[in-house]
Design an enzyme around this catalytic site. Structure first.
Site, short mmCIF file in Angstrom:
data_model
loop_
_atom_site.label_atom_id
_atom_site.label_comp_id
_atom_site.label_asym_id
_atom_site.label_seq_id
_atom_site.Cartn_x
_atom_site.Cartn_y
_atom_site.Cartn_z
N PHE A 138 -1.45 -0.80 -4.17
CA PHE A 138 -2.45 0.26 -4.20
C PHE A 138 -1.79 1.62 -4.03
O PHE A 138 -1.05 1.84 -3.07
CB PHE A 138 -3.47 0.07 -3.07
CG PHE A 138 -4.21 -1.24 -3.12
CD1 PHE A 138 -5.29 -1.42 -3.97
CD2 PHE A 138 -3.84 -2.30 -2.31
CE1 PHE A 138 -5.99 -2.62 -4.02
CE2 PHE A 138 -4.52 -3.50 -2.34
CZ PHE A 138 -5.60 -3.66 -3.20
N PHE A 173 0.83 -1.20 0.00
CA PHE A 173 0.00 0.00 0.00
C PHE A 173 0.87 1.25 0.00
O PHE A 173 1.90 1.30 0.70
CB PHE A 173 -0.85 0.08 1.28
CG PHE A 173 -1.85 -1.01 1.47
CD1 PHE A 173 -3.18 -0.84 1.10
CD2 PHE A 173 -1.49 -2.21 2.06
CE1 PHE A 173 -4.12 -1.83 1.31
CE2 PHE A 173 -2.42 -3.22 2.28
CZ PHE A 173 -3.75 -3.03 1.90
N ASP A 174 0.44 2.26 -0.72
CA ASP A 174 0.86 3.63 -0.45
C ASP A 174 0.18 4.05 0.86
O ASP A 174 -0.78 3.41 1.30
CB ASP A 174 0.46 4.53 -1.61
CG ASP A 174 0.90 5.97 -1.42
OD1 ASP A 174 1.89 6.22 -0.71
OD2 ASP A 174 0.22 6.85 -1.97
N PHE A 175 0.64 5.13 1.47
CA PHE A 175 0.04 5.56 2.74
C PHE A 175 -0.96 6.70 2.53
O PHE A 175 -2.16 6.53 2.71
CB PHE A 175 1.13 5.96 3.73
CG PHE A 175 0.59 6.35 5.08
CD1 PHE A 175 0.06 5.41 5.94
CD2 PHE A 175 0.61 7.69 5.49
CE1 PHE A 175 -0.45 5.76 7.18
CE2 PHE A 175 0.11 8.05 6.73
CZ PHE A 175 -0.42 7.09 7.58
N ASP A 216 -2.51 6.13 -5.01
CA ASP A 216 -3.47 7.13 -5.50
C ASP A 216 -2.89 8.02 -6.59
O ASP A 216 -3.54 8.98 -6.99
CB ASP A 216 -3.98 7.99 -4.33
CG ASP A 216 -2.89 8.85 -3.73
OD1 ASP A 216 -1.74 8.39 -3.60
OD2 ASP A 216 -3.18 10.01 -3.37
#
Length: 310
Positions: A281, A162-164, A283
């Site tokens: 993932f 994951f990105d944060f 954004d």
């Protein structure tokens, strides 16, 4: 007794995320619904090729074999199709022995309004318009992007990265960076180092994966022969001193991850090429997902997804 789906980690998938549907989609766009229906009926016994999200879905469902009594994971098919044209998808699901037994075929109507009924934590689709619409309706949704990464069939781990900011946590810090620059970003994050971030669109998914992670902790504590199959990682553009607030946030949520990478603006592909997660993932399509897609199946999370308390 009714099936207790609210106790599960549920992922909703469109057939476009699970399988390659390029030829059928092209017929729909070029010739319309009637031609599409005729094509799908003619080819209903032709097995579809595996899509970008297939390795993730296969391994996620495989976690159930370690918990036969509770079966903590479920994948639900959410489709615009009707059951007739959707038969080819279910035939392919059965061919690959995926334990997907629940579905919503809405015959052109929006399937997204049924997300709460199925207790879905994340909806995955290759269709950008569907993802945007689900997102607009307040649900966590991700667009599966084309990837050249190859799945290693003998690898039975499930690695999720994951990105944060804007994914696990909200995008407030990212907004500071975009509007006021990197120096202001670091100043704000340092000043708020002891204040947890608000949850982002994938906070619910992240928290439920953490519960599965703790189940594995318990199994390994009880039986030293057991090994970990689910591994979670954070790959973030943050660096010191902005690292502390992220740690504060995870502590507040009582969540730990296996690996964390603070890259300070480095190309994320350099890490993902080694980590090789089965799904990642983020954004931001450029530069992060563009770089990642050659090393891992990648999912774009539009900012503004459902905010769920973990």
């Amino acid at each position: 007794m009714a099936y207790q789906i609210e106790d599960k980690l549920v992922i909703g998938v469109a057939s476009s995320a699970l399988f390659e549907l390029d030829e059928a989609d092209e017929i729909f766009r070029r010739d319309g619904l009637a031609a599409y229906r005729a094509y799908q009926l003619e080819h209903q016994h032709d097995i579809l090729k595996k899509g970008v999200a297939f390795p993730f879905v296969k391994r996620l469902l495989a976690l159930n074999k370690f918990y036969p009594e509770t079966q903590p994971v479920e994948v639900v098919l959410l489709s615009h199709n009707d059951p007739d044209t959707g038969l080819r998808v279910f035939n392919s699901i059965q061919h690959y022995k995926l334990e997907i037994v629940r579905a919503a075929f809405t015959t052109g109507d929006s399937p997204f309004k049924y997300i709460p009924a199925y207790n879905v934590s994340l909806f995955l689709s290759a269709n950008a318009a569907d993802v945007q619409r689900a997102n607009a309706e307040g649900y966590a949704a991700g667009q599966v992007l084309e990837s050249t990464a190859e799945d290693e069939e003998g690898d039975d781990e499930l690695r999720i990265a994951f990105d944060f900011d804007g994914v696990i946590a909200d995008d407030s810090a990212e907004s500071v960076y975009k509007n006021s620059g990197i120096d202001r970003f670091y100043a704000v994050e340092k000043a708020k180092a002891s204040i947890p971030h608000s949850p982002g669109p994938l906070a619910d998914l992240f928290a439920k994966l953490a519960k599965l992670h703790k189940l594995e902790d318990e199994k390994m504590a009880a039986d030293p022969a057991c090994r970990r199959h689910l591994k979670t990682s954070i790959v973030t553009a943050r660096s010191a001193p902005a690292h502390e607030r992220m740690v504060t946030t995870l502590r507040a949520w009582n969540i730990t991850v296996d690996q964390t990478f603070f890259l300070g603006g480095m190309d994320k592909g350099r890490i993902l090429a080694i980590l090789k997660p089965h799904i990642f993932f983020d954004d931001q399509v450029d530069p992060h997902l563009t770089s990642a897609s050659q090393f891992t199946p990648s999912v774009y999370i539009p900012i503004g997804g459902k905010i769920v308390d973990p």
